[in-house]
Design a protein around this motif. Structure first.
Motif: not given
Ligand code: ATP
Ligand code: MG
Length: 569
Positions: A300-302, A519, A529, A545
């Motif tokens: 997800r982009g964390y 990102r 992301c 994200t």
């Protein structure tokens, strides 16, 4: 720029600090003990940050040990994923990866030891009978008719269980403790079960497998773990944990400390239920960006830093803290990306704009900072041409009063560029707006037009140079805060049908060669992301994200103001 959030109390950290200061603790050893029967989720992240974090902070060791006592549910693929998740979070386990199965020989020898001491016996009762004999919270249990077998008979039967002579469920080995104990865990708990299963580590060597309770504490002791940190549901197991350590010739006496598990709203933290979502095809695998798994959050982009920060923010207590607000997690990632993600322009739902007073073939290029506060991120080149795309949401044919974006006859600033006015709206046969004809005020590059105030600024991309991309907008998987609150209902009923929306978007050309997992903040839109799997081979795929609005920071600010007011008042 970012709102700094103080870390919350961590009673285990304080306790260990006190022990070290008082000279009662030397080098600490912790462990993270996942069962390889699924992917790790955000709750496990809390446990990882706690165990590895303590070792890091106090110069100790943290082991990664797979609690692999149930081969029927375990898989090598889960082991690989768990190792990757822990490393990705930025932690290093001390020494090799360990397995409870490394100790199966020792555990077996200790089972024989208990038999010789008259503290364990082979029971022929069926699983149902065992349950029935065990009693309830209000009634004591009854002894099994097989409880008084001789040491010789027990040793012989255990050996034959191990050799595979009996069927699954036909016999178990139990500790002989106290069938009347108020703590049900002490009513002759099971030490070994027969399972004719292939094991991912030990192959076909074993036909019997130790129970979690028999394996866990002894594995801790073998490894010299000093602090065996687990979640509160194991509190009632602690007397048993200690009973084994007291009744076996173990090399060390680890101490079990319990803390409250993480529960978060809109989120499931049960591996079994997450597995169901995967098995039923409701999500795109364990690392679907909507999953609360560590690999899902990664996709997800964390960032690892944001997850570690979130775990600091929630703290560690013994009191069951109820539900953590997922807005805290969103806050943690947003403030990381605010500082660290380069900016770009991307139009999610493109609407064509033709600038009638710009010549065909005309081109200007703006050099725009990669990040407003980070010179190290350099400049990006943003081309401006006669034909552009803006977002459909930034145009309204009949705008309400305070709509400061584009509308017929209305002006707006193109971010980093000129002010334009909408002169004409072009529709297709069905009445849908397909193009806007606008004119540029060439006096307005980087400054406001004389005597007129243009309030709105919108993002845009050059239609000639934009790169097409797929953008996936994710939302919570569930519509209610506690999807599994009602134990008798089906949590799938609460699925959010709009948890994923896909847009065919247009991005500025600097996004053309984006590497997987890069990102960005798409200006005015949110943080995105590049998908780890799909953003490859010239295809651009981005996952949202998190949006830009920080409801958590807002709540914190309001509370601070309220407290301030109370102090003053
Ligand atoms: P299972 O039902 O499969 O045992 P589990 O979530 O307990 O599920 P484990 O692999 O046994 O999974 O967990 C590894 C470690 O992570 C344990 O020490 C456990 O206490 C901890 N843990 C699991 N869930 C949470 C949570 N929600 N919050 C904090 N720690 C957790
Ligand atoms: Mg568990």
């Amino acid at each position: 720029m970012t709102t700094e959030t103080a870390s919350a109390p961590n009673f285990i950290r304080n306790q260990i600090r006190d022990e070290i200061q008082a000279g009662r603790s030397d080098k600490i050893v912790t462990r993270f003990p996942p069962e390889p029967n699924g992917f790790l989720h955000v709750g496990h992240a809390k446990s990882i940050c706690l165990n590895f974090g303590l070792a890091e902070q106090f110069g100790g060791d943290c082991h990664l040990r797979f609690d692999d006592t149930n081969p029927a549910k375990e898989e090598q693929a889960y082991i690989d994923a768990i190792k990757e998740d822990v490393s990705w979070l930025g932690f290093e386990w001390a020494g090799e990866v360990r397995y409870a199965s490394d100790y199966f020989d020792q555990l077996y020898a200790w089972a024989q030891h208990l038999i010789r001491e008259g503290k364990a016996y082979v029971d022929d009762l069926s699983p149902d009978e065992i349950r029935e004999y065990r009693g309830t919270l209000t009634e004591p249990g009854r002894p099994s008719p097989w409880r008084e077998r001789s040491v010789e008979e027990n040793l012989d039967l255990l050996e034959r269980m191990r050799a595979g002579e009996f069927n699954e469920g036909g016999k178990v080995l139990r500790a002989k403790i106290d069938m009347a104990s108020p703590n049900i865990n002490l009513r002759d708990p099971i030490l070994y079960r027969i399972r004719h299963a292939h094991h991912h580590q030990t192959g076909d060597k074993w036909k019997i497998y130790p129970s979690y309770d028999f394996a866990h504490g002894q594995s801790d002791a073998i490894e010299g773990v000093t602090h065996s940190i687990c979640t509160l549901e194991f509190e009632d197991h602690r007397p048993l944990y200690e009973w084994f350590l007291d009744n076996l010739p173990v090399p060390a006496k680890p101490r079990q400390i319990e803390f409250a598990r993480l529960n978060m709203n809109y989120t499931l933290t049960s591996k079994r239920k997450l597995k169901l979502l995967v098995d039923e095809g409701i999500v795109d695998g364990w690392d679907d960006p909507r999953m609360p798994t560590i690999s899902g959050m990664r996709r997800r982009g964390y960032t690892p830093a944001s997850i570690r920060k979130f775990c600091e923010m929630i703290g560690v207590t013994r009191a069951d803290g109820g539900l953590v607000d997922i807005a805290m997690l969103y806050h943690a990632i947003r403030s990381d990306l605010e500082d660290n993600a380069p900016r770009a322009m991307c139009v999610l739902n493109p609407l064509k704009v033709v600038l009638t007073n710009v010549a065909e073939g005309h081109e200007e290029v703006y050099e725009v900072p990669g990040h407003p506060a980070r010179e190290d991120m350099g400049l990006r080149r943003v081309p401006f041409t006669r034909e552009l795309y803006i977002d459909r949401e930034d145009f309204m044919e009949e705008p309400p009063k305070k709509f400061f974006r584009l509308a017929p006859g209305q002006e707006v600033r193109l971010r980093n560029s000129y002010v334009i006015r909408c002169d004409e709206v072009i529709k297709d046969d069905s009445g849908e707006v397909v193009e806007l004809r606008c004119s540029v005020d060439f006096d307005t590059l980087g400054k406001n037009p004389e005597g007129r105030k243009v309030k709105g600024v919108i993002h845009w991309v050059s239609a000639t140079h934009a790169v097409p991309m797929e953008v996936r907008l994710y939302d919570n998987l569930f519509l209610v805060e506690q999807p599994d609150k009602d134990k008798d209902a089906d949590f799938l009923e609460h699925l959010n049908p709009e948890s994923l929306k896909v847009c065919q978007a247009m991005g500025e050309p600097s996004l053309a060669d984006t590497a997987p997992e890069s990102r960005f903040q798409f200006e005015r839109v949110g943080y995105f992301c590049a998908d780890r799997h799909a953003c490859r081979d010239g295809k651009l795929v981005f996952n949202r994200t998190v949006g830009l609005k920080d409801s958590w920071a807002k709540v914190q600010k309001q509370e601070a103001q309220k407290n301030d007011g109370q102090k003053k008042g």
